[in-house]
Scaffold this motif. Structure first.
Motif, mmCIF file in Angstrom:
data_model
loop_
_atom_site.group_PDB
_atom_site.id
_atom_site.type_symbol
_atom_site.label_atom_id
_atom_site.label_comp_id
_atom_site.label_asym_id
_atom_site.label_seq_id
_atom_site.Cartn_x
_atom_site.Cartn_y
_atom_site.Cartn_z
ATOM 1 N N THR A 203 0.854 -1.186 0.000
ATOM 2 C CA THR A 203 0.000 0.000 0.000
ATOM 3 C C THR A 203 0.891 1.238 0.000
ATOM 4 O OG1 THR A 203 -0.105 0.220 2.410
ATOM 5 C CG2 THR A 203 -1.725 -1.239 1.369
ATOM 6 N N THR A 204 0.266 2.410 0.133
ATOM 7 C CA THR A 204 1.005 3.671 0.149
ATOM 8 C C THR A 204 2.111 3.682 1.195
ATOM 9 O OG1 THR A 204 -0.961 4.863 -0.606
ATOM 10 C CG2 THR A 204 0.785 6.173 0.385
ATOM 11 N N LYS A 205 1.862 3.091 2.357
ATOM 12 C CA LYS A 205 2.865 3.147 3.427
ATOM 13 C C LYS A 205 4.145 2.401 3.071
ATOM 14 C CE LYS A 205 1.267 -0.813 6.213
ATOM 15 N NZ LYS A 205 0.734 -1.217 7.539
ATOM 16 N N HIS A 206 4.088 1.568 2.022
ATOM 17 C CA HIS A 206 5.273 0.819 1.624
ATOM 18 C C HIS A 206 6.054 1.496 0.504
ATOM 19 C CE1 HIS A 206 2.491 -2.406 3.228
ATOM 20 N NE2 HIS A 206 3.521 -2.446 4.051
ATOM 21 N N LEU A 207 5.551 2.637 0.014
ATOM 22 C CA LEU A 207 6.253 3.335 -1.062
ATOM 23 C C LEU A 207 7.679 3.729 -0.681
ATOM 24 C CD1 LEU A 207 3.474 5.588 -2.642
ATOM 25 C CD2 LEU A 207 4.631 3.634 -3.699
ATOM 26 N N PRO A 208 7.925 4.231 0.542
ATOM 27 C CA PRO A 208 9.321 4.546 0.897
ATOM 28 C C PRO A 208 10.233 3.329 0.802
ATOM 29 C CG PRO A 208 7.821 5.610 2.428
ATOM 30 C CD PRO A 208 6.979 4.687 1.588
ATOM 31 N N MET A 209 9.740 2.166 1.196
ATOM 32 C CA MET A 209 10.546 0.947 1.094
ATOM 33 C C MET A 209 10.798 0.578 -0.356
ATOM 34 S SD MET A 209 10.059 -2.639 0.457
ATOM 35 C CE MET A 209 8.464 -3.141 1.110
ATOM 36 N N LEU A 210 9.754 0.620 -1.182
ATOM 37 C CA LEU A 210 9.896 0.250 -2.591
ATOM 38 C C LEU A 210 10.848 1.199 -3.312
ATOM 39 C CD1 LEU A 210 6.143 -0.512 -3.395
ATOM 40 C CD2 LEU A 210 7.963 -2.177 -2.980
ATOM 41 N N LYS A 211 10.733 2.487 -3.044
ATOM 42 C CA LYS A 211 11.607 3.463 -3.694
ATOM 43 C C LYS A 211 13.041 3.349 -3.177
ATOM 44 C CE LYS A 211 7.966 6.831 -4.745
ATOM 45 N NZ LYS A 211 7.480 8.218 -4.560
ATOM 46 N N ASN A 212 13.185 3.005 -1.922
ATOM 47 C CA ASN A 212 14.523 2.817 -1.360
ATOM 48 C C ASN A 212 15.225 1.654 -2.051
ATOM 49 O OD1 ASN A 212 16.608 3.443 0.578
ATOM 50 N ND2 ASN A 212 16.001 1.605 1.704
ATOM 51 N N VAL A 213 14.482 0.558 -2.239
ATOM 52 C CA VAL A 213 15.046 -0.599 -2.948
ATOM 53 C C VAL A 213 15.450 -0.183 -4.364
ATOM 54 C CG1 VAL A 213 14.510 -2.865 -3.934
ATOM 55 C CG2 VAL A 213 13.785 -2.318 -1.600
ATOM 56 N N ARG A 214 14.522 0.452 -5.075
ATOM 57 C CA ARG A 214 14.802 0.841 -6.461
ATOM 58 C C ARG A 214 16.013 1.757 -6.563
ATOM 59 N NH1 ARG A 214 10.556 4.828 -8.948
ATOM 60 N NH2 ARG A 214 11.616 6.100 -7.384
ATOM 61 N N ASP A 215 16.016 2.832 -5.786
ATOM 62 C CA ASP A 215 17.048 3.857 -5.938
ATOM 63 C C ASP A 215 18.425 3.351 -5.516
ATOM 64 O OD1 ASP A 215 14.968 5.445 -6.761
ATOM 65 O OD2 ASP A 215 14.810 6.573 -4.885
ATOM 66 N N LYS A 216 18.483 2.597 -4.426
ATOM 67 C CA LYS A 216 19.790 2.141 -3.950
ATOM 68 C C LYS A 216 20.363 1.037 -4.834
ATOM 69 C CE LYS A 216 19.516 3.715 0.806
ATOM 70 N NZ LYS A 216 19.449 3.380 2.251
ATOM 71 N N ILE A 217 19.505 0.211 -5.411
ATOM 72 C CA ILE A 217 20.011 -0.832 -6.313
ATOM 73 C C ILE A 217 20.509 -0.205 -7.611
ATOM 74 C CG2 ILE A 217 19.271 -2.721 -7.817
ATOM 75 C CD1 ILE A 217 17.717 -3.818 -5.473
ATOM 76 N N LEU A 218 19.812 0.804 -8.118
ATOM 77 C CA LEU A 218 20.262 1.473 -9.339
ATOM 78 C C LEU A 218 21.612 2.158 -9.131
ATOM 79 C CD1 LEU A 218 16.964 3.036 -10.755
ATOM 80 C CD2 LEU A 218 18.229 1.056 -11.614
ATOM 81 N N ALA A 219 21.900 2.552 -7.895
ATOM 82 C CA ALA A 219 23.215 3.131 -7.589
ATOM 83 C C ALA A 219 24.248 2.038 -7.305
ATOM 84 C CB ALA A 219 23.105 4.072 -6.383
#
Length: 307
Positions: A203-219
Motif C-alpha cells: 500500500t502507500t505506506k510501503h512506497l518509501p521501502m519500494l523506492k529505497n530498494v529501487r534507488d539504492k540498487i540502481l546506484a
C-alpha cells in the motif's frame, strides 16, 4: 549436518523431475542417507545447470578442452558438430548444482515438470481462499530467509545491507547466477519487513521501502559491477512468489531467467506507479491474471471457486 560434495556419491536416483533444454537445466529426485542415521534415507532434490562458457579477453579456452568432435552434418559453408569436453579446471566448472535436503513434498512439487494454466485471482478469492492458505504456511518454511536477514547464514554473500526496520533490505546473488557473467547478473533484494508477504500487501505506506530498494540498487549495481549501467538493470516481483516474504528480483536486461515472463513478473517501477498514481490500495483490490502450475495449491484454490 548438511550434505557434502562427497555425500553426492551416495545419491540414489529416483526419477527426473524436470529438464529444460533451453535453460540447460536438469532436476533429479533421489535419496541421500540421513545425516543422523546412515541406515535411514531421506528425499533429496538435485538441481543441475550447465555453467556459462568462460572466455578470456583475447581468446576462448573452450577449444583447448574439446577432446572429440562428432560431425552431424554440413551444407555449403556451414558445418555442425557435437563435441565432448575434457574435464574442466576447478576455477572453470562445467556444472552448477544445488541440493535440497531433506526435500519435502512441497519442494518435489515445486521442481517437478507440470502443465501450466492462466488463472484469474480476484480480490475476493485472494481474501477468502488464498490469504488463509498463505497464513497457514509454517514460518519454518522460510527460516532460511530469516537466517540471512539476521546474519546467521550467507554473510559472505551479502553485497549490501540496509538495516532500517521499515525501508531496509539486503542484497545478495541469486543461487541461479554463476557470480561472474555480468550479462546474466541475477541478484535478490530481500526486505527487512516481515509484515509484507507478497505484492498483495503493498500500500502507500510501503512506497518509501519500494523506492529505497529501487534507488539504492540502481546506484549499487553500476558501482559494484563496473560495465553494467543503471539502465541495464531490471527489477521485478513475482506473483505468486516462490516464498512469502517480500523480495525483488534484480537482473541484467540480457539475462534469461525463469519467471521473468508476462503472467508472473511485475516491474517494480510499475508497482510503484500503480500505488502512487492509480490507487493506494491497488493490489488489494485488483484482479490479477497469471500463470500457475496445475499442482500448485493456489491453482487448486482458485479452480475450486469456479467449480
Amino acid at each position: 549436518m548438511a550434505p557434502t560434495t562427497h555425500s553426492l556419491s551416495n545419491f540414489v536416483f529416483t526419477r527426473v523431475l524436470n529438464e529444460d533444454p533451453v535453460l540447460k537445466t536438469l532436476t533429479l529426485l533421489g535419496t541421500l542417507p540421513s545425516t543422523t542415521d546412515p541406515n535411514v534415507v531421506q528425499p533429496a532434490v538435485l538441481l543441475i545447470e550447465k555453467t556459462h562458457f568462460v572466455t578470456q579477453s583475447s581468446e576462448s579456452d573452450i577449444t583447448r578442452r574439446i577432446s572429440e568432435v562428432l560431425s552431424t552434418g554440413s551444407n555449403d559453408i556451414y558445418f555442425w558438430w557435437n563435441a565432448i569436453l575434457a574435464s574442466g579446471q576447478a576455477q572453470d566448472p562445467d556444472l552448477k548444482m544445488t541440493v535440497i535436503y531433506p526435500a519435502t513434498e512441497a519442494h518435489i512439487g515445486k521442481y517437478s515438470r507440470q502443465e501450466r494454466r492462466m488463472v484469474t485471482e480476484t480480490a475476493e478469492i485472494y481474501k477468502s481462499k488464498v490469504l488463509p492458505w498463505i497464513e497457514s504456511q509454517p514460518k519454518s518454511r522460510i527460516q532460511w530467509v530469516y537466517n540471512i536477514l539476521e546474519g546467521i547464514k550467507e554473510t559472505e554473500n551479502v553485497l549490501f545491507r540496509d538495516d532500517d526496520h521499515d525501508t531496509g533490505f539486503i542484497v545478495l546473488p541469486d543461487s541461479k547466477w554463476d557470480k561472474r557473467t555480468l550479462s546474466s547478473l541475477y541478484l535478490l533484494a530481500i526486505s527487512q519487513r516481515a509484515d509484507v508477504r507478497c505484492m498483495r500487501d503493498l500500500t502507500t505506506k510501503h512506497l518509501p521501502m519500494l523506492k529505497n530498494v529501487r534507488d539504492k540498487i540502481l546506484a549499487l549495481v553500476p558501482q559494484r559491477f563496473p560495465g553494467i549501467a543503471s539502465d541495464e538493470v531490471r527489477m521485478f516481483v513475482h506473483y505468486h512468489p516462490s516464498y512469502y516474504h517480500f523480495h525483488v528480483h534484480v537482473t541484467h536486461i540480457s539475462a534469461h531467467v525463469p519467471g521473468s515472463t508476462v503472467g508472473q513478473s511485475h516491474l517494480l517501477d510499475t508497482i510503484i506507479d500503480n500505488i502512487e498514481n492509480i490507487d493506494p490500495l491497488y493490489y488489494s483490490k485488483a484482479s490479477l491474471r497469471f500463470t500457475l502450475g496445475i499442482t500448485h495449491p493456489v491453482y487448486k484454490l482458485i479452480q475450486g471457486t469456479n467449480a
